[in-house]
Design a protein around this motif. Sequence first.
Motif, PDB file in Angstrom:
ATOM      1  N   THR A   1       5.406  12.576  -3.006  1.00  0.00           N
ATOM      2  CA  THR A   1       3.998  12.962  -3.004  1.00  0.00           C
ATOM      3  C   THR A   1       3.838  14.311  -3.673  1.00  0.00           C
ATOM      4  O   THR A   1       4.750  15.129  -3.699  1.00  0.00           O
TER       5      THR A   1
ATOM      6  N   GLU B   1       0.803  -1.218   0.000  1.00  0.00           N
ATOM      7  CA  GLU B   1       0.000   0.000   0.000  1.00  0.00           C
ATOM      8  C   GLU B   1       0.841   1.274   0.000  1.00  0.00           C
ATOM      9  O   GLU B   1       0.547   2.199  -0.783  1.00  0.00           O
TER      10      GLU B   1
ATOM     11  N   ARG C   1      -6.992   1.403  -9.590  1.00  0.00           N
ATOM     12  CA  ARG C   1      -7.148   2.481  -8.608  1.00  0.00           C
ATOM     13  C   ARG C   1      -7.264   3.834  -9.304  1.00  0.00           C
ATOM     14  O   ARG C   1      -8.027   4.710  -8.857  1.00  0.00           O
TER      15      ARG C   1
ATOM     16  N   GLN D   1       0.584   4.011  -3.032  1.00  0.00           N
ATOM     17  CA  GLN D   1       0.217   5.403  -2.794  1.00  0.00           C
ATOM     18  C   GLN D   1       1.220   6.355  -3.440  1.00  0.00           C
ATOM     19  O   GLN D   1       0.840   7.385  -4.008  1.00  0.00           O
ATOM     20  N   ARG D   2       2.502   6.029  -3.335  1.00  0.00           N
ATOM     21  CA  ARG D   2       3.531   6.865  -3.964  1.00  0.00           C
ATOM     22  C   ARG D   2       3.361   6.887  -5.479  1.00  0.00           C
ATOM     23  O   ARG D   2       3.446   7.941  -6.109  1.00  0.00           O
TER      24      ARG D   2
END
Length: 371
Positions: A354, A56, A198, A60-61
């Motif tokens: 991010t 995860e 996603r 996300q990155r």
Amino acid sequence: MMCGWLAAMAWTGMVQAQVHLSGLDKGMTGPRAQMAVLGSAHLAKMHGDVQPRALEPLLQRLAAFRPDVITVEQIPGAGCELMAQYPTIYSAEGIATYCDATEKAHAATGLDVPAAIAQVQATLADWPAHPAPSRRRHLAALFLAANDRASALVQWLQLAEAERHAGDGVDAALAALLDELATADDETFSIGAHLAARLGLQRVFPIDDHTGDSIDVDDVQGFATALRQAWAGAKAETQPRRAREKALFKQGDMLALYRYLNRPDVMRTAIEGDFRAALRESSPEHFGQLYVAGWETRNLRMVANIRAAFRERPGARVLAIVGASHKPWFDNLLGLMQGVDVLDVESLLGPSGTHPDRPAPPTSAARGKAS
């Protein structure tokens, strides 16, 4: 002596006369593509299960980069069909190693691979903004028949769990296969397909190619022995890296593992222990050079497939997920492309990876057929 000097000058002149393309896109109008190459471990070979939650932080990155196009290290269905047409060059055993079987999908859909590829293209060209579950199931079946399991999983994962069932071309066997792929320890599925779903993309792009590395040697055993000896000679340099990779994997810190794999110093150690060691082996047949030539041919063809995946999409954001040893070749070759900026993937994986200033990615429905 004069003739030798003139010949040397002529050769030097030929070298200097080469046209360098690095500035060709200077002043180009239109957007520039942003390219990131993620060097990956082959998770299926790491001898352990990968917990979804362990991936995860990495997902996300990568999601923060918001790629429009994701490529994976799989041979496209068309590539497998091509190899199957030449059994004297590509053995059935070799093809089975790299290409998935499509008999179940053919039985469920009635389509062979070429017909399924044509239907996939037609379906995506008319893909609605709000596809019904039945359309996603049907497209998943088409992708399986086209020998593109990763893209089939992209569609399956975007269905609500209650909608992940047989129907619309997906029979019970294919539904079970898709459920199995959803939890597979394989970066093509657990990273590539899950990330694409996603982000609301409709597919990933398989870009692998093994048509250029089928090296024709008479002494296969001698070839293998020469390479094993070359690699054994570099073991002192490569062993600490491998031990560190295994330790990070065992700890379940997948983000740390991928940060480690994509460090330039780590990649250099890996390629020196493999390809430089091979180039220095001293067999009379120059087996090491043959091996590296096959490797470079494969990388050239893979990068060509990546370029084709976004050739009609100027300004695309592209993520290539590939075995870590490919990354230095990919970065260098993609850096030759016009209108393409190769990004530092370390910045995507580290604290600066991010991008809170960017707007949220559009939903699957909003992207529609643009994906």
